[in-house]
Design a protein around this motif. Structure first.
Motif, PDB file in Angstrom:
ATOM      1  N   SER A  62     -16.898   8.183  -9.329  1.00  0.00           N
ATOM      2  CA  SER A  62     -17.848   8.878  -9.297  1.00  0.00           C
ATOM      3  C   SER A  62     -17.291  10.367 -10.118  1.00  0.00           C
ATOM      4  O   SER A  62     -17.013   9.746 -11.624  1.00  0.00           O
ATOM      5  N   HIS A  63     -17.721  11.681 -10.462  1.00  0.00           N
ATOM      6  CA  HIS A  63     -17.934  12.449 -11.282  1.00  0.00           C
ATOM      7  C   HIS A  63     -16.167  12.686 -11.074  1.00  0.00           C
ATOM      8  O   HIS A  63     -15.580  13.944 -11.728  1.00  0.00           O
ATOM      9  N   CYS A  64     -15.657  12.879 -10.363  1.00  0.00           N
ATOM     10  CA  CYS A  64     -14.128  12.843 -10.069  1.00  0.00           C
ATOM     11  C   CYS A  64     -13.290  12.126  -9.520  1.00  0.00           C
ATOM     12  O   CYS A  64     -11.961  11.848  -8.749  1.00  0.00           O
ATOM     13  N   GLY A  65     -13.596  10.809  -9.530  1.00  0.00           N
ATOM     14  CA  GLY A  65     -12.925   9.824  -8.703  1.00  0.00           C
ATOM     15  C   GLY A  65     -13.288   8.075  -9.683  1.00  0.00           C
ATOM     16  O   GLY A  65     -14.463   8.396  -9.978  1.00  0.00           O
ATOM     17  N   GLY A  66     -12.180   7.393  -9.942  1.00  0.00           N
ATOM     18  CA  GLY A  66     -12.233   5.979 -10.932  1.00  0.00           C
ATOM     19  C   GLY A  66     -11.287   5.112 -10.378  1.00  0.00           C
ATOM     20  O   GLY A  66      -9.899   5.807  -9.378  1.00  0.00           O
ATOM     21  N   ILE A  67     -11.076   4.378 -10.176  1.00  0.00           N
ATOM     22  CA  ILE A  67     -10.299   3.409 -10.166  1.00  0.00           C
ATOM     23  C   ILE A  67      -8.716   2.963 -11.302  1.00  0.00           C
ATOM     24  O   ILE A  67      -9.978   2.492 -12.287  1.00  0.00           O
ATOM     25  N   LEU A  68      -7.992   2.871 -11.082  1.00  0.00           N
ATOM     26  CA  LEU A  68      -6.642   2.438 -12.752  1.00  0.00           C
ATOM     27  C   LEU A  68      -6.826   1.008 -12.399  1.00  0.00           C
ATOM     28  O   LEU A  68      -5.873   1.007 -11.308  1.00  0.00           O
ATOM     29  N   ASP A  89       0.480  -1.138  -0.066  1.00  0.00           N
ATOM     30  CA  ASP A  89       0.181  -0.389   0.041  1.00  0.00           C
ATOM     31  C   ASP A  89       0.950   1.522  -0.274  1.00  0.00           C
ATOM     32  O   ASP A  89       1.872   1.706   1.131  1.00  0.00           O
ATOM     33  N   ILE A  90       1.152   2.148  -1.101  1.00  0.00           N
ATOM     34  CA  ILE A  90       1.907   3.090  -1.232  1.00  0.00           C
ATOM     35  C   ILE A  90       1.050   4.660  -1.003  1.00  0.00           C
ATOM     36  O   ILE A  90      -0.402   4.731  -1.800  1.00  0.00           O
ATOM     37  N   LEU A 148      -3.370  -1.610  -8.510  1.00  0.00           N
ATOM     38  CA  LEU A 148      -4.921  -0.819  -8.305  1.00  0.00           C
ATOM     39  C   LEU A 148      -4.983   0.926  -7.377  1.00  0.00           C
ATOM     40  O   LEU A 148      -4.244   0.852  -6.506  1.00  0.00           O
ATOM     41  N   ILE A 149      -4.826   1.881  -8.261  1.00  0.00           N
ATOM     42  CA  ILE A 149      -4.744   3.049  -7.777  1.00  0.00           C
ATOM     43  C   ILE A 149      -6.425   3.913  -8.223  1.00  0.00           C
ATOM     44  O   ILE A 149      -6.871   3.498  -9.137  1.00  0.00           O
ATOM     45  N   GLY A 150      -6.592   3.596  -7.022  1.00  0.00           N
ATOM     46  CA  GLY A 150      -8.116   4.663  -6.221  1.00  0.00           C
ATOM     47  C   GLY A 150      -7.633   6.422  -6.734  1.00  0.00           C
ATOM     48  O   GLY A 150      -7.344   6.690  -5.299  1.00  0.00           O
ATOM     49  N   ASP A 151      -8.474   7.008  -7.359  1.00  0.00           N
ATOM     50  CA  ASP A 151      -7.808   8.681  -6.838  1.00  0.00           C
ATOM     51  C   ASP A 151      -8.290   9.431  -7.440  1.00  0.00           C
ATOM     52  O   ASP A 151      -9.064   8.688  -8.325  1.00  0.00           O
ATOM     53  N   ILE A 180      -0.090  -4.233  -5.743  1.00  0.00           N
ATOM     54  CA  ILE A 180       0.182  -2.825  -5.042  1.00  0.00           C
ATOM     55  C   ILE A 180      -1.241  -1.915  -5.103  1.00  0.00           C
ATOM     56  O   ILE A 180      -1.996  -1.885  -6.333  1.00  0.00           O
ATOM     57  N   VAL A 181      -1.357  -1.494  -4.023  1.00  0.00           N
ATOM     58  CA  VAL A 181      -2.818  -0.767  -4.189  1.00  0.00           C
ATOM     59  C   VAL A 181      -2.350   1.005  -3.822  1.00  0.00           C
ATOM     60  O   VAL A 181      -1.285   0.691  -2.586  1.00  0.00           O
ATOM     61  N   SER A 182      -3.260   2.109  -4.708  1.00  0.00           N
ATOM     62  CA  SER A 182      -2.680   3.392  -3.674  1.00  0.00           C
ATOM     63  C   SER A 182      -3.496   3.710  -3.398  1.00  0.00           C
ATOM     64  O   SER A 182      -4.517   4.422  -4.562  1.00  0.00           O
ATOM     65  N   THR A 183      -4.333   4.851  -1.984  1.00  0.00           N
ATOM     66  CA  THR A 183      -5.565   5.503  -2.462  1.00  0.00           C
ATOM     67  C   THR A 183      -5.324   6.863  -1.605  1.00  0.00           C
ATOM     68  O   THR A 183      -4.872   7.290  -1.459  1.00  0.00           O
TER      69      THR A 183
END
Length: 209
Positions: free
Chosen positions: A198-204, A53-54, A147-150, A115-118
Motif C-alpha cells: 500500500s502507500h504506507c505499508g510493505g514487507i521487509l 512471532d514478535i 518477514l516484517i510487515g509494517d 521470524i515474523v512481526s507485523t
C-alpha cells in the motif's frame, strides 16, 4: 505512545480498529490483510516449521500459521493480548516481554525457520532497529527468513509524502521503516528486499548472507 496497559485496554477492540483502517485504505493499516496473507503464504510453502512471532498481539497471523501445523513461539508485552492469542493457540509457547528491551532470555539459544512481526517493530527507534535485526539474524538458521510487515516506505520521500497526507493522524512517536536507509546500513550483514502492499505499508524480507 501506548504502553502495555494501553495495549491491554485496546486489546478487545484492536482487530476492529485495524480492519476499519485497512478497509478504508487509510494510514496506518492500509494493505494489512494483503501483508498478512503474503506472509502466511510464504511460511506455508515450507510448513511445518518453527515460527517466532514478535509482537503477536491478538494472534491474527500466528493463529493461521498454528492452524496450518506450524510450531509457534509468540512474544508480546500485553498480557490481555496474549490471553486472546492463547485462546486461539493453546499449545503454542507464549512469552510476555517488552522487545524494546531486546530479545527475551528464553529464546537466546533458539533457532527458527521463520521470524515474523507485523505492526510492532515501529516502536523501535531507527537506531534500535539495527542491533535488533542483527540479533534476530542469530535466531534463524542458514535458510531462515525474517518477514516484517509494517508501516514502511521504500525511501524517505515516500514517508514524507504519507506524513503530509495523514496530517493530524500521523503518529510522531512511532518510527517507521525506510527500506533504502535500512539496507544501506545492514547490507554487509544480511540480504534484504522490500515488497510494498500500500502507500504506507510493505514487507521487509531479510535473510542471512
Amino acid at each position: 505512545m501506548l504502553d502495555n496497559h494501553g495495549f491491554d485496554i485496546w486489546a478487545n477492540g484492536y482487530d476492529q480498529s485495524v480492519n476499519a483502517s485497512d478497509a478504508d485504505n487509510d494510514y496506518p493499516f492500509a494493505g494489512y490483510k494483503k501483508m498478512i496473507n503474503a506472509i502466511y503464504g510464504t511460511v506455508m510453502q515450507k510448513h511445518p516449521v518453527k515460527v517466532l512471532d514478535i509482537g503477536v498481539g491478538t494472534g491474527t497471523l500466528a493463529a493461521k500459521l498454528y492452524e496450518g501445523g506450524n510450531e509457534i513461539t509468540a512474544i508480546d508485552f500485553s498480557r490481555e493480548m496474549l490471553d486472546i492469542a492463547r485462546a486461539k493457540m493453546p499449545n503454542a509457547t507464549f512469552i510476555q516481554h517488552d522487545f524494546t528491551q531486546g530479545l527475551p532470555a528464553e529464546i537466546a539459544s533458539a533457532k527458527f525457520d521463520f521470524i515474523v512481526s507485523t505492526y510492532a517493530l515501529h516502536h523501535l527507534t531507527d537506531d534500535e532497529k539495527i542491533p535488533f535485526i542483527k540479533a534476530l539474524l542469530h535466531c534463524i538458521d542458514e535458510t531462515g527468513i525474517i518477514l516484517i510487515g509494517d508501516v514502511s516506505f521504500p525511501d524517505r520521500a515516500a514517508l514524507e509524502q504519507c506524513a503530509a497526507l495523514a496530517d493530524d493522524e500521523w503518529d510522531d512517536e512511532e518510527y517507521y521503516f525506510v527500506f533504502e536507509e535500512l539496507r544501506a546500513v545492514l547490507q554487509g550483514d544480511c540480504t534484504m528486499s522490500y515488497h510494498p502492499y500500500s502507500h504506507c505499508g510493505g514487507i521487509l524480507e531479510i535473510s542471512r548472507r
